[in-house]
Design a protein around this motif. Structure first.
Motif, PDB file in Angstrom:
ATOM      1  N   ALA A 216     -43.800 107.108 -31.886  1.00  0.00           N
ATOM      2  CA  ALA A 216     -42.469 107.113 -31.822  1.00  0.00           C
ATOM      3  C   ALA A 216     -41.632 107.310 -30.532  1.00  0.00           C
ATOM      4  O   ALA A 216     -40.710 106.679 -30.055  1.00  0.00           O
ATOM      5  N   ILE A 217     -41.960 108.501 -29.882  1.00  0.00           N
ATOM      6  CA  ILE A 217     -41.379 108.816 -28.542  1.00  0.00           C
ATOM      7  C   ILE A 217     -41.892 108.177 -27.566  1.00  0.00           C
ATOM      8  O   ILE A 217     -41.129 107.991 -26.383  1.00  0.00           O
ATOM      9  N   GLY A 218     -43.249 107.946 -27.458  1.00  0.00           N
ATOM     10  CA  GLY A 218     -43.969 107.362 -26.401  1.00  0.00           C
ATOM     11  C   GLY A 218     -43.354 105.773 -26.164  1.00  0.00           C
ATOM     12  O   GLY A 218     -43.423 105.451 -25.115  1.00  0.00           O
ATOM     13  N   SER A 219     -42.789 105.264 -27.338  1.00  0.00           N
ATOM     14  CA  SER A 219     -42.193 104.014 -26.956  1.00  0.00           C
ATOM     15  C   SER A 219     -41.035 103.929 -26.270  1.00  0.00           C
ATOM     16  O   SER A 219     -40.696 102.906 -25.748  1.00  0.00           O
ATOM     17  N   ARG A 220     -40.324 105.186 -26.316  1.00  0.00           N
ATOM     18  CA  ARG A 220     -38.799 105.467 -25.469  1.00  0.00           C
ATOM     19  C   ARG A 220     -39.346 105.984 -24.389  1.00  0.00           C
ATOM     20  O   ARG A 220     -38.570 105.815 -23.246  1.00  0.00           O
ATOM     21  N   MET A 221     -40.254 106.988 -24.118  1.00  0.00           N
ATOM     22  CA  MET A 221     -40.613 107.812 -22.860  1.00  0.00           C
ATOM     23  C   MET A 221     -42.137 107.292 -22.475  1.00  0.00           C
ATOM     24  O   MET A 221     -42.851 107.976 -22.895  1.00  0.00           O
ATOM     25  N   THR A 222     -42.023 106.328 -21.699  1.00  0.00           N
ATOM     26  CA  THR A 222     -43.452 105.620 -21.455  1.00  0.00           C
ATOM     27  C   THR A 222     -44.330 106.597 -20.663  1.00  0.00           C
ATOM     28  O   THR A 222     -45.454 106.549 -20.830  1.00  0.00           O
ATOM     29  N   GLU A 223     -43.789 107.472 -19.512  1.00  0.00           N
ATOM     30  CA  GLU A 223     -44.365 108.018 -18.581  1.00  0.00           C
ATOM     31  C   GLU A 223     -43.770 109.274 -18.129  1.00  0.00           C
ATOM     32  O   GLU A 223     -42.374 109.303 -18.301  1.00  0.00           O
ATOM     33  N   ILE A 224     -44.299 110.478 -17.921  1.00  0.00           N
ATOM     34  CA  ILE A 224     -44.127 111.469 -17.401  1.00  0.00           C
ATOM     35  C   ILE A 224     -44.757 111.658 -15.928  1.00  0.00           C
ATOM     36  O   ILE A 224     -46.040 111.918 -15.971  1.00  0.00           O
ATOM     37  N   ASP A 225     -44.094 111.878 -14.914  1.00  0.00           N
ATOM     38  CA  ASP A 225     -44.779 112.082 -13.600  1.00  0.00           C
ATOM     39  C   ASP A 225     -45.921 110.938 -13.392  1.00  0.00           C
ATOM     40  O   ASP A 225     -47.172 111.365 -12.760  1.00  0.00           O
ATOM     41  N   GLY A 226     -45.769 109.921 -13.869  1.00  0.00           N
ATOM     42  CA  GLY A 226     -46.622 108.846 -13.379  1.00  0.00           C
ATOM     43  C   GLY A 226     -48.069 108.816 -14.567  1.00  0.00           C
ATOM     44  O   GLY A 226     -48.705 107.958 -14.347  1.00  0.00           O
ATOM     45  N   ILE A 227     -47.660 109.638 -15.625  1.00  0.00           N
ATOM     46  CA  ILE A 227     -48.855 109.726 -16.424  1.00  0.00           C
ATOM     47  C   ILE A 227     -48.235 109.089 -17.616  1.00  0.00           C
ATOM     48  O   ILE A 227     -47.377 109.491 -18.406  1.00  0.00           O
ATOM     49  N   PRO A 228     -49.051 108.328 -18.404  1.00  0.00           N
ATOM     50  CA  PRO A 228     -48.668 107.563 -19.944  1.00  0.00           C
ATOM     51  C   PRO A 228     -48.369 108.804 -20.864  1.00  0.00           C
ATOM     52  O   PRO A 228     -49.266 109.851 -20.734  1.00  0.00           O
ATOM     53  N   TYR A 229     -47.340 108.730 -21.324  1.00  0.00           N
ATOM     54  CA  TYR A 229     -46.708 109.772 -22.151  1.00  0.00           C
ATOM     55  C   TYR A 229     -47.971 110.155 -23.235  1.00  0.00           C
ATOM     56  O   TYR A 229     -48.087 111.397 -23.638  1.00  0.00           O
ATOM     57  N   ALA A 230     -48.644 109.295 -23.810  1.00  0.00           N
ATOM     58  CA  ALA A 230     -49.628 109.530 -24.975  1.00  0.00           C
ATOM     59  C   ALA A 230     -50.566 110.273 -24.301  1.00  0.00           C
ATOM     60  O   ALA A 230     -51.411 111.258 -25.091  1.00  0.00           O
ATOM     61  N   ALA A 231     -51.001 109.942 -23.012  1.00  0.00           N
ATOM     62  CA  ALA A 231     -51.945 110.914 -22.451  1.00  0.00           C
ATOM     63  C   ALA A 231     -51.508 112.254 -22.068  1.00  0.00           C
ATOM     64  O   ALA A 231     -52.216 113.138 -22.065  1.00  0.00           O
ATOM     65  N   PHE A 232     -50.356 112.283 -21.575  1.00  0.00           N
ATOM     66  CA  PHE A 232     -49.871 113.489 -21.160  1.00  0.00           C
ATOM     67  C   PHE A 232     -49.604 114.604 -22.103  1.00  0.00           C
ATOM     68  O   PHE A 232     -49.811 115.930 -21.800  1.00  0.00           O
ATOM     69  N   ILE A 233     -49.623 114.321 -23.471  1.00  0.00           N
ATOM     70  CA  ILE A 233     -49.476 115.313 -24.339  1.00  0.00           C
ATOM     71  C   ILE A 233     -50.748 115.934 -25.008  1.00  0.00           C
ATOM     72  O   ILE A 233     -50.652 116.944 -25.575  1.00  0.00           O
ATOM     73  N   VAL A 234     -51.981 115.296 -24.531  1.00  0.00           N
ATOM     74  CA  VAL A 234     -53.043 115.646 -25.057  1.00  0.00           C
ATOM     75  C   VAL A 234     -53.728 117.094 -24.552  1.00  0.00           C
ATOM     76  O   VAL A 234     -53.835 117.724 -25.513  1.00  0.00           O
ATOM     77  N   PRO A 235     -53.326 117.344 -23.342  1.00  0.00           N
ATOM     78  CA  PRO A 235     -53.691 118.661 -23.005  1.00  0.00           C
ATOM     79  C   PRO A 235     -52.947 119.863 -23.803  1.00  0.00           C
ATOM     80  O   PRO A 235     -53.613 121.041 -24.277  1.00  0.00           O
ATOM     81  N   GLY A 236     -51.750 119.397 -24.235  1.00  0.00           N
ATOM     82  CA  GLY A 236     -50.830 120.288 -24.811  1.00  0.00           C
ATOM     83  C   GLY A 236     -51.351 120.216 -26.255  1.00  0.00           C
ATOM     84  O   GLY A 236     -51.202 121.556 -26.934  1.00  0.00           O
ATOM     85  N   LEU A 237     -51.870 119.389 -27.064  1.00  0.00           N
ATOM     86  CA  LEU A 237     -52.258 119.428 -28.168  1.00  0.00           C
ATOM     87  C   LEU A 237     -53.621 120.151 -28.330  1.00  0.00           C
ATOM     88  O   LEU A 237     -53.612 120.927 -29.522  1.00  0.00           O
ATOM     89  N   ILE A 238     -54.286 120.106 -27.218  1.00  0.00           N
ATOM     90  CA  ILE A 238     -55.809 120.920 -27.251  1.00  0.00           C
ATOM     91  C   ILE A 238     -55.438 122.369 -27.096  1.00  0.00           C
ATOM     92  O   ILE A 238     -56.033 123.149 -27.875  1.00  0.00           O
ATOM     93  N   MET A 239     -54.504 122.604 -26.544  1.00  0.00           N
ATOM     94  CA  MET A 239     -54.022 124.108 -26.265  1.00  0.00           C
ATOM     95  C   MET A 239     -53.424 124.803 -27.433  1.00  0.00           C
ATOM     96  O   MET A 239     -53.876 125.698 -27.850  1.00  0.00           O
ATOM     97  N   MET A 240     -52.508 123.981 -27.862  1.00  0.00           N
ATOM     98  CA  MET A 240     -52.030 124.394 -29.140  1.00  0.00           C
ATOM     99  C   MET A 240     -52.749 124.717 -30.147  1.00  0.00           C
ATOM    100  O   MET A 240     -52.639 125.879 -31.076  1.00  0.00           O
TER     101      MET A 240
END
Length: 256
Positions: free
Chosen positions: A45-69
């Motif tokens: 849902a969000i990744g379709s609107r915010m495709t990248e953060i700092d050049g990193i695909p959003y879906a990949a960007f959230i993985v470290p946060g998911l693991i840490m959480m």
């Protein structure tokens, strides 16, 4: 001078892992389902609107946060519950009177809890690969970071389990403090996206440094310098060890 009582450490460690094996299916299935839902909601849902953060695909960007959480929660819950149950049942006195030192007791309980948290982290990492192409720039640093996070938060959970006097108190800090701090610590966004003064205020959230450092191991970049992240983890580890040492010296909520 005799060495550490490895048999005692191994016995406690095996006992704690046996408790984990009794709920193995649930313990492994829940992270998979939760991670999949996060990818559907945030990655889709969000990744379709915010495709990248700092050049990193959003879906990949959230993985470290998911693991840490998940590792934050698992580490605190496993370690706190592991030491709280002997207090609740009264078997803590048998442990305290046994020929097992405080260091050996802490090593066994924390190692078992950290093992469970690390396994959950690896499962989420593997599940993420089903949804996104996930590069790891520094794989050895990633593993080391996961181990340090697991041990540090298990020590924190151990302290919480000794402090808590009810099952409700066991849940207060993870639910009312750690979880909100994680969501506000850049797990699903970069703090550079925030306007001032919120960006500066966020830097007072310690979770920011943990997630940023772990994200650096994946992509080689983070919201704060990797040096700050390492320094914070080291400081947390030393502080928790100092508190645990004080607890056993004074018998705080152990000997009544």
């Amino acid at each position: 001078m005799s060495g550490p009582n490895l048999r005692a450490i191994w016995a406690i460690y095996r006992f704690e892992l046996h408790r984990f094996r009794r709920t193995l299916l649930t313990g492994l299935l829940v992270p998979v389902i939760t991670t999949s839902l996060y990818f559907v909601v945030f990655g889709g849902a969000i990744g379709s609107r915010m495709t990248e953060i700092d050049g990193i695909p959003y879906a990949a960007f959230i993985v470290p946060g998911l693991i840490m959480m998940s590792m934050f929660t698992e580490s605190i819950f496993n370690a706190s519950f592991g030491i709280y149950m002997p207090k609740f049942t009264g078997t803590i006195y048998e442990l305290l009177s046994a020929p097992v030192s405080a260091a050996e007791t802490v090593t066994a309980y924390v190692s078992a809890a950290a093992t469970k948290a690390f396994i959950v982290g690896i499962i989420i990492f593997a599940t993420a690969h089903l949804f996104v192409d996930l590069p790891v720039a520094h794989p050895f640093a990633m593993i080391a970071f996961m181990i340090l996070i697991a041990v540090s938060f298990c020590l924190f959970g151990f302290i919480l389990g000794i402090w808590a006097q009810s099952f409700e108190q066991l849940q207060v800090i993870p639910l009312l403090l750690i979880m909100p701090m994680t969501f506000l610590g850049g797990a699903f966004y970069s703090i550079h996206m925030l306007a001032e003064p919120w960006r500066t205020i966020t830097l007072f959230n310690p979770i920011v440094y943990l997630i940023s450092g772990f994200r650096w191991t994946f992509f080689g970049k983070g919201d704060v310098g990797i040096g700050f992240s390492i320094a914070f983890i080291a400081a947390m580890l030393v502080l928790c060890l100092a508190v645990v040492g004080w607890v056993f010296r004074t018998g705080y909520r152990l000997k009544k």
